[in-house]
Motif scaffolding. Structure first.
Motif, PDB file in Angstrom:
ATOM      1  N   ASP A 213       0.878  -1.175   0.000  1.00  0.00           N
ATOM      2  CA  ASP A 213       0.000   0.000   0.000  1.00  0.00           C
ATOM      3  C   ASP A 213       0.911   1.219   0.000  1.00  0.00           C
ATOM      4  OD1 ASP A 213      -2.309   1.521   0.095  1.00  0.00           O
ATOM      5  OD2 ASP A 213      -2.330   1.584   2.283  1.00  0.00           O
ATOM      6  N   PHE A 214       0.648   2.153  -0.907  1.00  0.00           N
ATOM      7  CA  PHE A 214       1.583   3.246  -1.135  1.00  0.00           C
ATOM      8  C   PHE A 214       1.016   4.582  -0.682  1.00  0.00           C
ATOM      9  CE2 PHE A 214       2.466   0.280  -4.808  1.00  0.00           C
ATOM     10  CZ  PHE A 214       3.537  -0.337  -4.181  1.00  0.00           C
ATOM     11  N   PRO A 215       1.858   5.456  -0.144  1.00  0.00           N
ATOM     12  CA  PRO A 215       1.374   6.779   0.298  1.00  0.00           C
ATOM     13  C   PRO A 215       0.913   7.656  -0.859  1.00  0.00           C
ATOM     14  CG  PRO A 215       3.780   6.651   0.431  1.00  0.00           C
ATOM     15  CD  PRO A 215       3.287   5.272   0.139  1.00  0.00           C
ATOM     16  N   THR A 216       1.346   7.347  -2.087  1.00  0.00           N
ATOM     17  CA  THR A 216       0.920   8.128  -3.252  1.00  0.00           C
ATOM     18  C   THR A 216      -0.402   7.625  -3.812  1.00  0.00           C
ATOM     19  OG1 THR A 216       2.274   6.689  -4.641  1.00  0.00           O
ATOM     20  CG2 THR A 216       3.262   8.758  -3.914  1.00  0.00           C
ATOM     21  N   ILE A 250      -5.593  13.730 -13.404  1.00  0.00           N
ATOM     22  CA  ILE A 250      -4.834  12.742 -12.627  1.00  0.00           C
ATOM     23  C   ILE A 250      -4.826  13.193 -11.182  1.00  0.00           C
ATOM     24  CG2 ILE A 250      -2.594  11.626 -12.299  1.00  0.00           C
ATOM     25  CD1 ILE A 250      -2.014  12.058 -15.241  1.00  0.00           C
ATOM     26  N   ASN A 251      -5.422  12.392 -10.283  1.00  0.00           N
ATOM     27  CA  ASN A 251      -5.518  12.732  -8.865  1.00  0.00           C
ATOM     28  C   ASN A 251      -4.612  11.881  -7.983  1.00  0.00           C
ATOM     29  OD1 ASN A 251      -8.813  13.286  -9.723  1.00  0.00           O
ATOM     30  ND2 ASN A 251      -7.606  14.900  -8.771  1.00  0.00           N
ATOM     31  N   GLU A 252      -4.145  10.760  -8.508  1.00  0.00           N
ATOM     32  CA  GLU A 252      -3.247   9.895  -7.755  1.00  0.00           C
ATOM     33  C   GLU A 252      -2.176   9.385  -8.709  1.00  0.00           C
ATOM     34  OE1 GLU A 252      -5.563   6.811  -5.943  1.00  0.00           O
ATOM     35  OE2 GLU A 252      -6.932   8.210  -4.974  1.00  0.00           O
ATOM     36  N   ILE A 253      -0.956   9.247  -8.218  1.00  0.00           N
ATOM     37  CA  ILE A 253       0.161   8.871  -9.088  1.00  0.00           C
ATOM     38  C   ILE A 253       0.777   7.562  -8.605  1.00  0.00           C
ATOM     39  CG2 ILE A 253       0.647  11.259  -9.704  1.00  0.00           C
ATOM     40  CD1 ILE A 253       2.946  11.251  -7.713  1.00  0.00           C
ATOM     41  N   PRO A 254       1.492   6.859  -9.483  1.00  0.00           N
ATOM     42  CA  PRO A 254       2.127   5.599  -9.073  1.00  0.00           C
ATOM     43  C   PRO A 254       3.256   5.835  -8.069  1.00  0.00           C
ATOM     44  CG  PRO A 254       1.959   5.761 -11.466  1.00  0.00           C
ATOM     45  CD  PRO A 254       1.646   7.115 -10.911  1.00  0.00           C
ATOM     46  N   TYR A 255       3.461   4.853  -7.214  1.00  0.00           N
ATOM     47  CA  TYR A 255       4.554   4.868  -6.255  1.00  0.00           C
ATOM     48  C   TYR A 255       5.886   4.957  -6.990  1.00  0.00           C
ATOM     49  CZ  TYR A 255       7.540   3.217  -2.419  1.00  0.00           C
ATOM     50  OH  TYR A 255       8.494   3.101  -1.443  1.00  0.00           O
ATOM     51  N   GLY A 471      -4.566   3.226  14.568  1.00  0.00           N
ATOM     52  CA  GLY A 471      -5.020   2.850  13.235  1.00  0.00           C
ATOM     53  C   GLY A 471      -5.886   3.880  12.541  1.00  0.00           C
ATOM     54  N   GLU A 472      -6.375   4.873  13.276  1.00  0.00           N
ATOM     55  CA  GLU A 472      -7.269   5.861  12.665  1.00  0.00           C
ATOM     56  C   GLU A 472      -6.530   6.667  11.583  1.00  0.00           C
ATOM     57  OE1 GLU A 472     -10.168   9.598  13.945  1.00  0.00           O
ATOM     58  OE2 GLU A 472      -9.102   8.448  15.477  1.00  0.00           O
ATOM     59  N   GLY A 473      -7.155   6.760  10.417  1.00  0.00           N
ATOM     60  CA  GLY A 473      -6.556   7.499   9.314  1.00  0.00           C
ATOM     61  C   GLY A 473      -5.502   6.736   8.538  1.00  0.00           C
ATOM     62  N   ARG A 474      -5.327   5.456   8.840  1.00  0.00           N
ATOM     63  CA  ARG A 474      -4.314   4.651   8.141  1.00  0.00           C
ATOM     64  C   ARG A 474      -4.968   3.583   7.261  1.00  0.00           C
ATOM     65  NH1 ARG A 474       0.627   5.977  10.200  1.00  0.00           N
ATOM     66  NH2 ARG A 474       0.673   6.833  12.319  1.00  0.00           N
ATOM     67  N   GLU A 475      -6.150   3.870   6.752  1.00  0.00           N
ATOM     68  CA  GLU A 475      -6.832   2.933   5.870  1.00  0.00           C
ATOM     69  C   GLU A 475      -6.069   2.811   4.552  1.00  0.00           C
ATOM     70  OE1 GLU A 475      -8.298   5.488   7.374  1.00  0.00           O
ATOM     71  OE2 GLU A 475      -9.411   4.425   8.953  1.00  0.00           O
ATOM     72  N   ARG A 476      -6.365   1.739   3.796  1.00  0.00           N
ATOM     73  CA  ARG A 476      -5.680   1.499   2.523  1.00  0.00           C
ATOM     74  C   ARG A 476      -5.880   2.667   1.569  1.00  0.00           C
ATOM     75  NH1 ARG A 476      -3.361  -1.730  -1.049  1.00  0.00           N
ATOM     76  NH2 ARG A 476      -2.915  -3.310   0.509  1.00  0.00           N
ATOM     77  N   LYS A 477      -4.802   3.077   0.937  1.00  0.00           N
ATOM     78  CA  LYS A 477      -4.841   4.170  -0.033  1.00  0.00           C
ATOM     79  C   LYS A 477      -4.792   3.670  -1.470  1.00  0.00           C
ATOM     80  CE  LYS A 477      -2.720   7.754   2.870  1.00  0.00           C
ATOM     81  NZ  LYS A 477      -1.615   8.742   2.958  1.00  0.00           N
ATOM     82  N   THR A 478      -4.046   2.606  -1.713  1.00  0.00           N
ATOM     83  CA  THR A 478      -3.875   2.108  -3.075  1.00  0.00           C
ATOM     84  C   THR A 478      -4.959   1.083  -3.381  1.00  0.00           C
ATOM     85  OG1 THR A 478      -1.490   2.414  -2.870  1.00  0.00           O
ATOM     86  CG2 THR A 478      -2.260   1.044  -4.681  1.00  0.00           C
ATOM     87  N   GLU A 479      -5.707   1.338  -4.437  1.00  0.00           N
ATOM     88  CA  GLU A 479      -6.802   0.440  -4.830  1.00  0.00           C
ATOM     89  C   GLU A 479      -6.236  -0.787  -5.532  1.00  0.00           C
ATOM     90  OE1 GLU A 479     -10.608   0.381  -7.923  1.00  0.00           O
ATOM     91  OE2 GLU A 479      -9.625   2.280  -7.409  1.00  0.00           O
ATOM     92  N   LEU A 480      -6.754  -1.969  -5.139  1.00  0.00           N
ATOM     93  CA  LEU A 480      -6.349  -3.213  -5.780  1.00  0.00           C
ATOM     94  C   LEU A 480      -7.324  -3.525  -6.911  1.00  0.00           C
ATOM     95  CD1 LEU A 480      -5.515  -5.416  -2.667  1.00  0.00           C
ATOM     96  CD2 LEU A 480      -3.982  -3.995  -4.005  1.00  0.00           C
ATOM     97  N   ARG A 481      -6.763  -3.803  -8.102  1.00  0.00           N
ATOM     98  CA  ARG A 481      -7.621  -4.094  -9.252  1.00  0.00           C
ATOM     99  C   ARG A 481      -6.808  -4.866 -10.284  1.00  0.00           C
ATOM    100  NH1 ARG A 481      -9.896   0.834 -12.731  1.00  0.00           N
ATOM    101  NH2 ARG A 481     -10.764   1.437 -10.711  1.00  0.00           N
ATOM    102  N   LEU A 482      -7.470  -5.801 -10.960  1.00  0.00           N
ATOM    103  CA  LEU A 482      -6.822  -6.473 -12.073  1.00  0.00           C
ATOM    104  C   LEU A 482      -6.758  -5.519 -13.257  1.00  0.00           C
ATOM    105  CD1 LEU A 482      -8.453 -10.029 -11.971  1.00  0.00           C
ATOM    106  CD2 LEU A 482      -6.075  -9.463 -11.479  1.00  0.00           C
TER     107      LEU A 482
END
Length: 876
Positions: A213-216, A250-255, A471-482
């Protein structure tokens, strides 16, 4: 110099009488050991993190220095760097850079000031301007000097930790990257909450899977992750959306990319002609926002695919999980790292509990001794003693009758501590309070013993507490998708033009004085046919020789089963003329193929390329030779089977053909194309993945309705992206009405409407424009049935549910109509029931392939025994 040691320099001097001053030096031995020592040092002490705490040595020394300086307030980073140099044998620059990396991960360090920006790549301010302190999380999980193993620092002046007692899979949470001598490591960061949940599953004996999971943020395909081991691969994409028909966002960029490198890659692809971009705006501040403005008539969907294919909007990351364990590098997967880290945490928790148990037992022991000493006035027994030894013996003698319940023997240190009790404490001694303290200590001891007996349960509760507190605010940021595979040739902009010199046999992009064929790209393949029946596929180039008398040139599409070539050719100089239909789905580039059997003198009489399998009718004229009576007949290609490219085809005539003319253009003889929607990649396909939408002809469209009530119909193209939450996606039947039930925000009532789609090329909002209006239900059935469940009113009986035939309830109106109010009662729930059968709703019959009507090869040799029967072949 020791010449007997092979690892030192060997010196051999020539005899003085020959070369009195010449010396030959061999240094191979020195390199052999020194290089190995250096490589070991770099691997163990600089580049690769340790399994136990997840730190490289420089990070471990930074954290220890911050603990030394910690007083709850922020410290200048320059001050922390200077303090760390007491432990670290390298300069301040390496320490400062490593600290900035730690701070940007926002886990162990609370930062203040400009610490740089991982999104834009901006560097942090100078260390004298920025400040830091240990985070609450780090204070909870990183430090415990009582269970820390210490060693001398590099200069022997201080003690530093061998490993910090980190009770958390910190290595996986932060990730690590380093290049050593002969090996490297690249462990990607994982999600904080998911790591804790996986840790708990491991402690419970359950299976688990963890992914980076990436911060970007961004979107990631983990199908080839391989548990982070060598050979694994991740595909990470920017999140691109369409703001309007000419603007992408573009709102999110690759790690591992930044907005700067991303924009540079887009500009470079635009300059090479692989994509077309009007201009780019970078509005990135706290969050990423890159606006890509497109020229008119450029497809946004194709451009998004092209951005993934040709720019850093999609990158591939190859992880390599290498860690230091038992003072050696090991290559193990991230799942195994988590298991080992969890087991290590359990050991640390056990050590911590055992130390606490010893401390509480010591407190209980001395509290009990103190009570005995004061309650039984043993302190009076020392009043007459004149020597220190006598005092010790008197106290020991006085205690003996009362110590049967103690857990260990009394030592001289215990008696010395009793002598240090002040008179004031003795005079104010409260027996009840002393007993309460002892009982409280006994409760603590019992609880710790319970934890030690149920260590796994204690560890699970420890991790649950970490999740709750941090753990608050540390939910997954990077979406998993095929991810779907994007073929570059399908999305690249046609940035050049293809020309042909048919007579001389040349094709290419540099033949600008010759015949224009089509737009193409520099990565396309082109397919060519010549008059002598030669077929060839070659890559687009400035100028390529194919063969004289080219009759067809086009961009070649691999695996294209719908482009059908209709052909009449003479097989060899004196051979028969054949008719055939075939597709070209795969081929070896730059290899020549023959449409027949490759005989000399082969000639093509008629050729057509049909993108949707069209079958025309042609007229064949024969030459007047011998006693031929019928010199003209027709061929309907719809009656010819589509066979393989190597098929010889059916005999059209055994007599010489003078010419072939087109009589009538035909329609497609192929079945409608079946199209599926794959939810995992949000794309259409013809490979039977996902849900079947239906069979589509050229004019058919897909009906789409989003959750917010936007309706549209589109031509099904495999490049189209479906990122919105569609609640209707099916083959559109223009004569079939739609029924929508929606909440009207202004009137605060449910409304119902039935309508037909009036304009297939226009997006429509099928509910009212009020911000509180929302689509409740929509049906594409002819006669839908609605169940209304009413809310019970206070003081009244429950109103029974209603079932409404919606076809009878409201007639079909325009798409812009508001519709009819459904009810004035308070509604609890609306449900669509099984629709009523619609008798006139006949299912479409599947279209059979018309090219299976007749096979002309049947009995053809028997018919050709005389010329008269041959000329009648196409008369019937």
């Amino acid at each position: 110099m020791d010449t007997e040691n092979e690892n030192n320099l060997d010196a051999k001097q020539e005899p003085e009488e020959q070369h009195p001053k010449e010396v030959i030096t061999k240094i191979t031995g020195m390199y052999k050991d020194w290089f190995l020592d250096y490589a070991s040092y770099v691997i163990l002490e600089r580049a690769v993190p340790a399994l136990e705490d997840g730190f490289k040595p420089v990070h471990r020394r930074i954290m220890q220095s911050m603990k030394d300086l910690d007083d709850g307030r922020y410290n200048k980073v320059a001050n922390i760097v200077g303090h760390t140099m007491q432990y670290h044998p390298h300069g301040d620059a390496s320490i400062g850079d490593a600290m900035v990396q730690l701070g940007q991960k926002e886990l162990l360090i609370d930062t203040q000031g400009n610490w740089g920006n991982i999104l834009t790549g901006d560097r942090a301010a100078a260390s004298r301007y920025i400040e830091a302190r240990i985070s609450k999380f780090a204070l909870d999980v990183v430090y415990n000097p009582k269970i820390t193993e210490w060693q001398a620092s590099y200069d022997g002046r201080r003690k530093e930790p061998v490993n910090l007692p980190v009770m958390f899979p910190l290595l996986l949470a932060q990730g690590a990257e380093g290049i050593a001598v002969g090996l490297s490591t690249k462990i990607l960061p994982h999600n904080f909450i998911e790591l804790i949940e996986a840790t708990i599953k491991h402690l419970q004996g359950k299976k688990f899977t963890i992914y980076p999971d990436f911060p970007t943020s961004g979107v990631m395909d983990v199908s080839d992750y391989n548990d982070g081991l060598r050979g694994g691969k991740l595909r990470v994409r920017a999140k691109i959306s369409q703001r309007d028909k000419n603007t992408l966002v573009i709102n999110e960029i690759p790690y591992s990319t930044t907005t700067t490198t991303l924009i540079e890659s887009i500009i470079k692809a635009n300059e090479k002609g692989k994509i077309k971009v009007k201009h780019i705006e970078d509005n990135t501040a706290e969050n990423v926002e890159i606006l890509i403005h497109l020229p008119n008539n450029i497809s946004p969907d194709r451009t998004i695919d092209a951005l993934y294919a040709f720019t850093n909007c999609e990158i591939s990351i190859s992880p390599l999980s290498c860690i230091i364990m038992d003072h050696k590098p090991h290559f193990i997967g991230v799942s195994e790292i988590l298991r080992l880290s969890t087991d290590h945490t359990v050991k640390l928790l056990k050590s911590e509990l055992e130390i606490k148990l010893d401390e509480f037992q010591e407190q209980w022991h001395f509290a009990s001794l103190e009570r005995i000493f004061i309650e039984n006035r043993i302190y009076r027994d020392i009043e007459e003693e004149e020597t220190w030894e006598g005092v010790i013996q008197a106290i020991d003698k006085g205690l003996q009758p009362h110590i049967g319940h103690l857990k260990r023997a009394i030592t001289e240190e215990d008696i010395i501590r009793l002598t240090e009790i002040r008179i004031k404490r003795i005079s104010k001694f409260d027996i009840d309070k002393a007993q309460q303290k002892i009982e409280a200590l006994e409760d603590e001891i019992a609880q710790i013993k319970h934890h030690l007996e149920h260590l796994i349960e204690y560890a699970i509760n420890y991790f649950k507490k970490l999740k709750k507190n941090h753990g608050e605010g540390r939910e997954r940021k990077t979406e998993l998708r095929l991810f779907e595979d994007i073929e570059a040739t399908k999305v690249i902009i046609r940035n050049t033009k293809l020309y042909v010199n048919r007579k001389e046999g040349f094709v290419g992009t540099a033949l600008k004085k010759d015949e224009y064929v089509t737009d193409c790209s520099d990565i396309d393949d082109i397919i060519c046919f010549t008059e002598d029946g030669t077929m060839k596929v070659t890559k687009v180039d400035d100028k390529t020789y194919i063969g004289k008398n080219i009759i067809h040139v086009a961009v070649f599409k691999k695996k294209d089963k719908r482009t059908i070539y209709n052909l009449i050719y003479k097989d060899g100089k004196n051979g028969n003329s054949h008719v055939k239909r075939f597709a070209v789905t795969s081929i070896t580039r730059d290899r020549e193929y023959s449409v027949g059997k490759g005989k000399p003198g082969t000639k093509v009489h008629y050729f057509s390329a049909n993108p949707n399998g069209e079958a025309e009718v042609v007229t064949v004229y024969l030459r007047q030779v011998g006693s031929i009576k019928k010199l003209k007949f027709e061929i309907d290609f719809a009656e010819i089977l589509i066979k393989g490219r190597n098929s010889k085809g059916n005999i059209a005539s055994k007599h010489p053909i003078k010419k072939v003319e087109l009589k009538e253009e035909g329609v497609s003889t192929l079945k409608p194309r079946k199209i599926w929607f794959d939810e995992s990649v949000k794309r259409l396909n013809v490979d039977e993945r996902g849900d079947l939408l239906g069979e589509f002809r050229g004019e058919d469209r897909i009906l789409l309705v989003t959750q917010n009530g936007i309706l549209s119909t589109i031509v099904p193209e495999l490049t189209t992206r479906f990122d919105l939450p569609y609640i209707v996606m099916e083959k559109w039947q223009p004569k079939k009405p739609l029924t929508a039930i929606y909440w009207e925000g202004e009137k605060e009532r449910y409304y119902i409407k039935r309508f037909l789609v009036e304009n297939q090329d226009k997006e429509e909002n099928i509910i009212s424009d009020h911000p509180k209006s929302q689509l409740e239900l929509i049906s594409t059935d002819h006669i839908p049935v609605l169940e209304i469940v009413y809310r019970k009113a206070r003081g009244k009986e429950q109103k029974p549910n209603d079932e409404i035939n919606l076809e009878e309830f409201i007639s079909i109106k325009g798409i812009k109509a508001q519709g009819n109010q459904l009810t004035t009662e308070s509604v609890k729930q609306l449900n669509l029931l099984e629709p009523i059968a619609f008798e006139e709703d006949e299912k479409e019959e599947p279209i059979e392939e018309t090219n299976q009507l007749k096979d002309y090869t049947q009995n053809i040799e028997k018919r050709d025994e005389d010329d008269q029967s041959q000329t009648k072949l196409f008369d019937d």
